[in-house]
Design a protein around this motif. Structure first.
Motif, PDB file in Angstrom:
ATOM      1  N   THR A  69      16.768  34.730  61.858  1.00  0.00           N
ATOM      2  CA  THR A  69      16.703  33.355  61.363  1.00  0.00           C
ATOM      3  C   THR A  69      16.036  32.482  62.422  1.00  0.00           C
ATOM      4  O   THR A  69      16.389  32.543  63.602  1.00  0.00           O
ATOM      5  N   TYR A  70      15.082  31.689  61.993  1.00  0.00           N
ATOM      6  CA  TYR A  70      14.283  30.856  62.897  1.00  0.00           C
ATOM      7  C   TYR A  70      14.694  29.401  62.674  1.00  0.00           C
ATOM      8  O   TYR A  70      14.462  28.831  61.609  1.00  0.00           O
ATOM      9  N   CYS A  71      15.343  28.805  63.670  1.00  0.00           N
ATOM     10  CA  CYS A  71      15.831  27.432  63.547  1.00  0.00           C
ATOM     11  C   CYS A  71      14.916  26.461  64.294  1.00  0.00           C
ATOM     12  O   CYS A  71      14.516  26.735  65.428  1.00  0.00           O
ATOM     13  N   VAL A  72      14.612  25.355  63.656  1.00  0.00           N
ATOM     14  CA  VAL A  72      13.833  24.307  64.311  1.00  0.00           C
ATOM     15  C   VAL A  72      14.802  23.213  64.757  1.00  0.00           C
ATOM     16  O   VAL A  72      15.659  22.777  64.001  1.00  0.00           O
ATOM     17  N   THR A 119      14.549  13.729  64.092  1.00  0.00           N
ATOM     18  CA  THR A 119      15.785  13.436  63.375  1.00  0.00           C
ATOM     19  C   THR A 119      16.139  14.556  62.409  1.00  0.00           C
ATOM     20  O   THR A 119      15.300  15.400  62.070  1.00  0.00           O
ATOM     21  N   ALA A 120      17.375  14.515  61.942  1.00  0.00           N
ATOM     22  CA  ALA A 120      17.820  15.499  60.949  1.00  0.00           C
ATOM     23  C   ALA A 120      17.002  15.397  59.675  1.00  0.00           C
ATOM     24  O   ALA A 120      16.667  16.423  59.066  1.00  0.00           O
ATOM     25  N   VAL A 121      16.664  14.188  59.257  1.00  0.00           N
ATOM     26  CA  VAL A 121      15.855  14.018  58.042  1.00  0.00           C
ATOM     27  C   VAL A 121      14.516  14.710  58.202  1.00  0.00           C
ATOM     28  O   VAL A 121      14.050  15.440  57.306  1.00  0.00           O
ATOM     29  N   GLU A 122      13.868  14.522  59.352  1.00  0.00           N
ATOM     30  CA  GLU A 122      12.568  15.162  59.576  1.00  0.00           C
ATOM     31  C   GLU A 122      12.705  16.678  59.619  1.00  0.00           C
ATOM     32  O   GLU A 122      11.854  17.404  59.083  1.00  0.00           O
ATOM     33  N   ALA A 123      13.764  17.179  60.248  1.00  0.00           N
ATOM     34  CA  ALA A 123      13.955  18.627  60.341  1.00  0.00           C
ATOM     35  C   ALA A 123      14.210  19.237  58.968  1.00  0.00           C
ATOM     36  O   ALA A 123      13.663  20.296  58.628  1.00  0.00           O
ATOM     37  N   VAL A 124      15.036  18.580  58.165  1.00  0.00           N
ATOM     38  CA  VAL A 124      15.327  19.089  56.820  1.00  0.00           C
ATOM     39  C   VAL A 124      14.067  19.105  55.968  1.00  0.00           C
ATOM     40  O   VAL A 124      13.774  20.094  55.273  1.00  0.00           O
ATOM     41  N   LEU A 166      11.069  28.960  53.390  1.00  0.00           N
ATOM     42  CA  LEU A 166      11.525  30.339  53.580  1.00  0.00           C
ATOM     43  C   LEU A 166      13.021  30.344  53.891  1.00  0.00           C
ATOM     44  O   LEU A 166      13.511  29.497  54.648  1.00  0.00           O
ATOM     45  N   ASP A 167      13.729  31.309  53.330  1.00  0.00           N
ATOM     46  CA  ASP A 167      15.185  31.330  53.454  1.00  0.00           C
ATOM     47  C   ASP A 167      15.667  31.535  54.880  1.00  0.00           C
ATOM     48  O   ASP A 167      16.803  31.170  55.207  1.00  0.00           O
ATOM     49  N   ASN A 168      14.847  32.141  55.728  1.00  0.00           N
ATOM     50  CA  ASN A 168      15.290  32.415  57.098  1.00  0.00           C
ATOM     51  C   ASN A 168      14.866  31.329  58.081  1.00  0.00           C
ATOM     52  O   ASN A 168      14.896  31.538  59.293  1.00  0.00           O
ATOM     53  N   VAL A 169      14.493  30.167  57.571  1.00  0.00           N
ATOM     54  CA  VAL A 169      14.191  29.012  58.429  1.00  0.00           C
ATOM     55  C   VAL A 169      15.272  27.959  58.212  1.00  0.00           C
ATOM     56  O   VAL A 169      15.562  27.582  57.070  1.00  0.00           O
ATOM     57  N   GLY A 170      15.886  27.520  59.305  1.00  0.00           N
ATOM     58  CA  GLY A 170      16.955  26.542  59.214  1.00  0.00           C
ATOM     59  C   GLY A 170      16.821  25.467  60.266  1.00  0.00           C
ATOM     60  O   GLY A 170      15.846  25.410  61.020  1.00  0.00           O
ATOM     61  N   VAL A 171      17.835  24.616  60.323  1.00  0.00           N
ATOM     62  CA  VAL A 171      17.869  23.467  61.225  1.00  0.00           C
ATOM     63  C   VAL A 171      18.894  23.717  62.326  1.00  0.00           C
ATOM     64  O   VAL A 171      19.965  24.279  62.088  1.00  0.00           O
ATOM     65  N   SER A 175      23.838  22.618  54.246  1.00  0.00           N
ATOM     66  CA  SER A 175      23.748  24.079  54.296  1.00  0.00           C
ATOM     67  C   SER A 175      22.535  24.568  55.075  1.00  0.00           C
ATOM     68  O   SER A 175      22.463  25.748  55.428  1.00  0.00           O
ATOM     69  N   LEU A 176      21.575  23.689  55.357  1.00  0.00           N
ATOM     70  CA  LEU A 176      20.413  24.090  56.152  1.00  0.00           C
ATOM     71  C   LEU A 176      20.720  24.126  57.648  1.00  0.00           C
ATOM     72  O   LEU A 176      19.926  24.631  58.433  1.00  0.00           O
ATOM     73  N   LEU A 177      21.890  23.583  58.046  1.00  0.00           N
ATOM     74  CA  LEU A 177      22.293  23.620  59.446  1.00  0.00           C
ATOM     75  C   LEU A 177      22.792  25.029  59.764  1.00  0.00           C
ATOM     76  O   LEU A 177      23.861  25.440  59.323  1.00  0.00           O
ATOM     77  N   LYS A 178      22.005  25.780  60.522  1.00  0.00           N
ATOM     78  CA  LYS A 178      22.306  27.183  60.794  1.00  0.00           C
ATOM     79  C   LYS A 178      22.918  27.408  62.174  1.00  0.00           C
ATOM     80  O   LYS A 178      23.529  28.450  62.425  1.00  0.00           O
ATOM     81  N   SER A 179      22.733  26.462  63.084  1.00  0.00           N
ATOM     82  CA  SER A 179      23.319  26.567  64.416  1.00  0.00           C
ATOM     83  C   SER A 179      23.443  25.157  64.972  1.00  0.00           C
ATOM     84  O   SER A 179      22.780  24.227  64.493  1.00  0.00           O
TER      85      SER A 179
END
Length: 295
Positions: free
Chosen positions: A149-152, A165-170, A178-183, A206-210
């Motif tokens: 999983t690749y988190c930005v 910001t969280a809005v920009e990341a989301v 892609l399902d393996n990209v998260g925040v 739910s996009l917050l992965k870490s």
């Protein structure tokens, strides 16, 4: 309870260090996770990676990885050769992470780390964002093949342009699609950029992965002014089950002090023993917040 970790360079002044030493130290203190910069992995052969992997397995420590991308690999560059070089560089890092059994990588992994020297306007920011997204689709597509999983990570305005910001990341993650990209959100950066950290966490959902924790002053959680009740209530509200890794930086000197801009020791006379005590304290503080919010 969420798995809890610490960033190796809480102790070390340089990004590359004795990973096995800190795997064992993290385990002894009681952490589930050790996180460190992924770039030094490219300098290791498989025999060394095997030693690190075995040490982590023996200690029961999960390894997670972060990237502060060097500007010579900037995915937002107007130079297509720089962008393509960045894509290949990050693909190689993903391969090393996967070899170690890692399943998550994060950080400023979508643009060159640090604010650019030239003037940026809104239109330029959007062009850079689009270049980054196009590159990310290729990198993350490769990462998916390894189960990574690749988190930005949204970072403050002094450390990046594309995602603050969280809005920009989301929005970025949704456009990559892609399902393996998260925040990944980090309380230190959120304290600078967000109007309300709780709402930012809820927006990521739910996009917050870490998740990274650090005080307003980059000290360990509990040694600054952040409203941790607001943070952990929001994590509870979105039923966050991911990793929580503390990322304090408290020492001046070396590559880390230079890159993080730590121009004084934030813990007086930061001997290894004092840092061990502080690490244990931040772990206990985080555990107490998880218990408080029944996480």
């Amino acid at each position: 309870m969420n798995k809890l970790g610490i960033f190796m360079n809480f102790w070390e002044e340089n990004w590359a260090a004795d990973h096995i030493k800190y795997i064992n130290k993290a385990a002894k203190i009681g952490f589930d996770i050790l996180e460190f910069q992924a770039q030094p992995l490219l300098e290791m052969d498989n025999s060394r990676l095997d030693e690190i992997k075995k040490a982590a397995a023996d200690a029961g420590v999960l390894l997670t990885f972060s990237v502060g991308l060097d500007k010579k690999y900037d995915l937002t560059s107007a130079d297509s050769s720089v962008r393509s070089g960045g894509v290949e560089y990050l693909k190689r890092i993903v391969e090393k992470v996967a070899y170690l059994g890692g399943d998550i990588i994060s950080g400023v992994s979508y643009e060159g780390w640090g604010s650019p020297s030239e003037i940026i306007n809104y239109d330029d920011k959007q062009v850079r964002r689009e270049r980054s997204i196009n590159c990310m689709k290729e990198i993350a597509g490769s990462a998916a093949g390894y189960g990574v999983t690749y988190c930005v990570e949204a970072v403050n305005r002094f450390e990046g342009v594309v995602l603050n910001t969280a809005v920009e990341a989301v929005d970025y993650v949704k456009e990559v699609g892609l399902d393996n990209v998260g925040v990944l959100l980090d309380t230190y950066h959120m304290n600078i950029e967000e109007n309300d950290m709780g709402e930012a966490i809820r927006h990521a959902g739910s996009l917050l992965k870490s998740f990274h924790t650090g005080e307003n002053n980059r000290k360990p959680p509990g040694m600054g002014t952040l409203d941790w009740d607001k943070v952990f209530k929001a994590l509870k509200d979105i039923d966050f089950k991911g990793n929580i890794v503390s990322e304090p930086f408290v020492q001046m000197g070396g590559e880390v002090g230079r890159d993080i801009k730590t121009w004084r020791n934030l813990i007086p006379d930061p001997t290894e023993e004092k840092l061990d005590v502080a690490a244990k304290g931040l772990l206990e503080f985080t555990q107490s917040m998880l218990r408080k919010y029944d996480m």
